[in-house]
Motif scaffolding. Structure first.
Motif, PDB file in Angstrom:
ATOM      1  N   ILE A   1     -21.340 -16.916 -25.873  1.00  0.00           N
ATOM      2  CA  ILE A   1     -20.368 -16.200 -27.079  1.00  0.00           C
ATOM      3  C   ILE A   1     -21.059 -16.916 -28.472  1.00  0.00           C
ATOM      4  O   ILE A   1     -21.057 -18.088 -28.674  1.00  0.00           O
ATOM      5  N   LEU A   2     -21.278 -15.743 -29.262  1.00  0.00           N
ATOM      6  CA  LEU A   2     -21.701 -16.326 -30.697  1.00  0.00           C
ATOM      7  C   LEU A   2     -20.551 -16.134 -31.741  1.00  0.00           C
ATOM      8  O   LEU A   2     -19.906 -15.840 -31.484  1.00  0.00           O
ATOM      9  N   GLN A   3     -21.135 -16.795 -32.709  1.00  0.00           N
ATOM     10  CA  GLN A   3     -20.136 -17.083 -33.882  1.00  0.00           C
ATOM     11  C   GLN A   3     -19.852 -15.565 -34.079  1.00  0.00           C
ATOM     12  O   GLN A   3     -21.021 -14.762 -34.232  1.00  0.00           O
ATOM     13  N   GLY A   4     -18.561 -15.315 -34.646  1.00  0.00           N
ATOM     14  CA  GLY A   4     -18.470 -13.926 -35.108  1.00  0.00           C
ATOM     15  C   GLY A   4     -17.698 -13.126 -33.703  1.00  0.00           C
ATOM     16  O   GLY A   4     -17.290 -12.131 -33.986  1.00  0.00           O
ATOM     17  N   GLN A   5     -18.286 -13.376 -32.574  1.00  0.00           N
ATOM     18  CA  GLN A   5     -17.701 -12.632 -31.485  1.00  0.00           C
ATOM     19  C   GLN A   5     -16.275 -13.093 -30.996  1.00  0.00           C
ATOM     20  O   GLN A   5     -15.963 -14.256 -31.420  1.00  0.00           O
TER      21      GLN A   5
ATOM     22  N   ALA B   1     -23.073 -22.306 -20.165  1.00  0.00           N
ATOM     23  CA  ALA B   1     -24.111 -22.552 -18.974  1.00  0.00           C
ATOM     24  C   ALA B   1     -24.223 -21.387 -18.032  1.00  0.00           C
ATOM     25  O   ALA B   1     -25.195 -21.093 -17.478  1.00  0.00           O
ATOM     26  N   CYS B   2     -22.936 -20.598 -18.070  1.00  0.00           N
ATOM     27  CA  CYS B   2     -23.140 -19.690 -16.847  1.00  0.00           C
ATOM     28  C   CYS B   2     -22.233 -18.432 -16.941  1.00  0.00           C
ATOM     29  O   CYS B   2     -21.966 -17.911 -15.999  1.00  0.00           O
ATOM     30  N   PHE B   3     -21.700 -18.000 -18.071  1.00  0.00           N
ATOM     31  CA  PHE B   3     -21.020 -16.844 -18.165  1.00  0.00           C
ATOM     32  C   PHE B   3     -21.521 -15.773 -18.925  1.00  0.00           C
ATOM     33  O   PHE B   3     -22.552 -15.890 -19.840  1.00  0.00           O
ATOM     34  N   LEU B   4     -21.103 -14.508 -18.548  1.00  0.00           N
ATOM     35  CA  LEU B   4     -21.747 -13.563 -19.021  1.00  0.00           C
ATOM     36  C   LEU B   4     -20.567 -12.889 -19.698  1.00  0.00           C
ATOM     37  O   LEU B   4     -19.259 -12.793 -19.302  1.00  0.00           O
ATOM     38  N   LEU B   5     -20.658 -12.043 -21.051  1.00  0.00           N
ATOM     39  CA  LEU B   5     -19.616 -11.776 -21.724  1.00  0.00           C
ATOM     40  C   LEU B   5     -19.704 -10.111 -21.534  1.00  0.00           C
ATOM     41  O   LEU B   5     -20.789  -9.397 -21.615  1.00  0.00           O
ATOM     42  N   GLU B   6     -18.543  -9.620 -21.040  1.00  0.00           N
ATOM     43  CA  GLU B   6     -18.272  -8.243 -20.914  1.00  0.00           C
ATOM     44  C   GLU B   6     -17.727  -7.484 -22.321  1.00  0.00           C
ATOM     45  O   GLU B   6     -16.613  -7.530 -22.459  1.00  0.00           O
TER      46      GLU B   6
ATOM     47  N   LEU C   1     -19.405 -25.969 -22.595  1.00  0.00           N
ATOM     48  CA  LEU C   1     -20.500 -26.342 -21.670  1.00  0.00           C
ATOM     49  C   LEU C   1     -20.344 -24.786 -20.543  1.00  0.00           C
ATOM     50  O   LEU C   1     -21.521 -24.392 -20.251  1.00  0.00           O
ATOM     51  N   LEU C   2     -19.296 -24.808 -19.938  1.00  0.00           N
ATOM     52  CA  LEU C   2     -18.784 -23.563 -19.101  1.00  0.00           C
ATOM     53  C   LEU C   2     -19.515 -22.393 -19.619  1.00  0.00           C
ATOM     54  O   LEU C   2     -20.121 -21.520 -19.050  1.00  0.00           O
ATOM     55  N   VAL C   3     -19.143 -22.032 -21.007  1.00  0.00           N
ATOM     56  CA  VAL C   3     -19.535 -20.704 -21.331  1.00  0.00           C
ATOM     57  C   VAL C   3     -20.963 -20.479 -21.598  1.00  0.00           C
ATOM     58  O   VAL C   3     -21.515 -19.656 -20.967  1.00  0.00           O
TER      59      VAL C   3
ATOM     60  N   ILE D   1     -12.326 -16.963 -30.360  1.00  0.00           N
ATOM     61  CA  ILE D   1     -13.443 -16.881 -31.172  1.00  0.00           C
ATOM     62  C   ILE D   1     -14.143 -18.190 -31.348  1.00  0.00           C
ATOM     63  O   ILE D   1     -13.754 -19.143 -30.843  1.00  0.00           O
ATOM     64  N   VAL D   2     -15.447 -17.941 -31.399  1.00  0.00           N
ATOM     65  CA  VAL D   2     -16.260 -19.287 -31.985  1.00  0.00           C
ATOM     66  C   VAL D   2     -16.444 -19.365 -33.503  1.00  0.00           C
ATOM     67  O   VAL D   2     -16.989 -18.189 -33.971  1.00  0.00           O
ATOM     68  N   SER D   3     -15.904 -20.243 -33.935  1.00  0.00           N
ATOM     69  CA  SER D   3     -15.783 -20.328 -35.399  1.00  0.00           C
ATOM     70  C   SER D   3     -17.224 -20.591 -35.912  1.00  0.00           C
ATOM     71  O   SER D   3     -18.020 -20.967 -35.251  1.00  0.00           O
ATOM     72  N   ALA D   4     -17.307 -20.589 -37.512  1.00  0.00           N
ATOM     73  CA  ALA D   4     -18.507 -20.964 -38.227  1.00  0.00           C
ATOM     74  C   ALA D   4     -18.923 -22.239 -37.907  1.00  0.00           C
ATOM     75  O   ALA D   4     -20.085 -22.497 -37.816  1.00  0.00           O
ATOM     76  N   ASP D   5     -18.115 -23.396 -37.588  1.00  0.00           N
ATOM     77  CA  ASP D   5     -18.625 -24.630 -37.534  1.00  0.00           C
ATOM     78  C   ASP D   5     -18.544 -25.024 -35.980  1.00  0.00           C
ATOM     79  O   ASP D   5     -18.981 -25.839 -35.599  1.00  0.00           O
ATOM     80  N   GLY D   6     -18.487 -23.780 -35.041  1.00  0.00           N
ATOM     81  CA  GLY D   6     -19.011 -23.881 -33.572  1.00  0.00           C
ATOM     82  C   GLY D   6     -17.888 -24.243 -32.650  1.00  0.00           C
ATOM     83  O   GLY D   6     -17.886 -24.421 -31.428  1.00  0.00           O
ATOM     84  N   ASN D   7     -16.548 -24.283 -33.099  1.00  0.00           N
ATOM     85  CA  ASN D   7     -15.383 -24.565 -32.479  1.00  0.00           C
ATOM     86  C   ASN D   7     -14.789 -23.628 -31.891  1.00  0.00           C
ATOM     87  O   ASN D   7     -14.882 -22.282 -32.405  1.00  0.00           O
ATOM     88  N   LEU D   8     -14.283 -23.712 -30.424  1.00  0.00           N
ATOM     89  CA  LEU D   8     -13.687 -22.438 -29.913  1.00  0.00           C
ATOM     90  C   LEU D   8     -12.370 -22.732 -30.395  1.00  0.00           C
ATOM     91  O   LEU D   8     -11.517 -23.682 -30.582  1.00  0.00           O
ATOM     92  N   GLU D   9     -11.852 -21.226 -31.145  1.00  0.00           N
ATOM     93  CA  GLU D   9     -10.653 -21.047 -31.514  1.00  0.00           C
ATOM     94  C   GLU D   9      -9.740 -19.937 -30.964  1.00  0.00           C
ATOM     95  O   GLU D   9     -10.272 -18.848 -30.613  1.00  0.00           O
ATOM     96  N   VAL D  10      -8.584 -20.304 -30.982  1.00  0.00           N
ATOM     97  CA  VAL D  10      -7.637 -19.033 -30.783  1.00  0.00           C
ATOM     98  C   VAL D  10      -6.868 -18.695 -31.767  1.00  0.00           C
ATOM     99  O   VAL D  10      -6.088 -19.555 -32.623  1.00  0.00           O
ATOM    100  N   LEU D  11      -6.806 -17.254 -32.343  1.00  0.00           N
ATOM    101  CA  LEU D  11      -6.259 -16.912 -33.840  1.00  0.00           C
ATOM    102  C   LEU D  11      -5.001 -15.977 -33.120  1.00  0.00           C
ATOM    103  O   LEU D  11      -5.112 -15.133 -32.281  1.00  0.00           O
ATOM    104  N   GLU D  12      -4.042 -16.033 -34.127  1.00  0.00           N
ATOM    105  CA  GLU D  12      -3.002 -15.136 -33.686  1.00  0.00           C
ATOM    106  C   GLU D  12      -2.952 -14.124 -34.855  1.00  0.00           C
ATOM    107  O   GLU D  12      -3.074 -14.504 -35.908  1.00  0.00           O
ATOM    108  N   GLY D  13      -2.701 -12.860 -34.537  1.00  0.00           N
ATOM    109  CA  GLY D  13      -2.695 -11.834 -35.693  1.00  0.00           C
ATOM    110  C   GLY D  13      -1.312 -11.411 -35.981  1.00  0.00           C
ATOM    111  O   GLY D  13      -0.362 -11.476 -35.425  1.00  0.00           O
TER     112      GLY D  13
END
Length: 113
Positions: free
Chosen positions: A37-41, A23-28, A19-21, A101-113
């Motif tokens: 934030i779109l899927q894949g970003q 509604a009012c955030f800009l991605l730099e 909701l916050l993202v 990231i935003v995953s393919a199913d729309g969830n916000l996820e944190v991935l470790e590499g």
């Protein structure tokens, strides 16, 4: 790449962040900006999202310990960093190569590499 869904910490966390993202955030990303934030970003530890009014930032931060990373929202225009919200307060990510990231199913996820 292993990952932990923020939604595992509670459905309200994902809903609040999305909701916050949206509604009012800009991605730099260099010169490119957007209000979603779109899927894949992704957002790395060196990137943040700035609110439209410039008051808040969303990103991965490491409070005084470079081996502990958290997803949070904090005030941008204050001299002392003041955290407003943390998604994973009970669990830090030890790697500096984590990405939000935003995953393919729309969830916000944190991935470790």
């Amino acid at each position: 790449m292993g990952g932990m869904k923020i939604s595992d910490r509670g459905w309200w966390s994902v809903n609040l962040v999305l909701l916050l993202v949206s509604a009012c955030f800009l991605l730099e990303f260099g010169d490119a900006t957007t209000d979603t934030i779109l899927q894949g970003q992704s957002i790395t530890t060196s990137q943040t999202i700035i609110s439209a009014g410039g008051e808040f930032q969303l990103g991965l931060y490491s409070p005084g310990n470079p081996t502990k990373h958290y997803v949070g929202i904090w005030y941008k225009k204050v001299s002392e960093p003041t955290i407003v919200w943390v998604a994973n307060g009970d669990f830090s990510f030890p790697s500096s190569s984590v990405v939000l990231i935003v995953s393919a199913d729309g969830n916000l996820e944190v991935l470790e590499g």
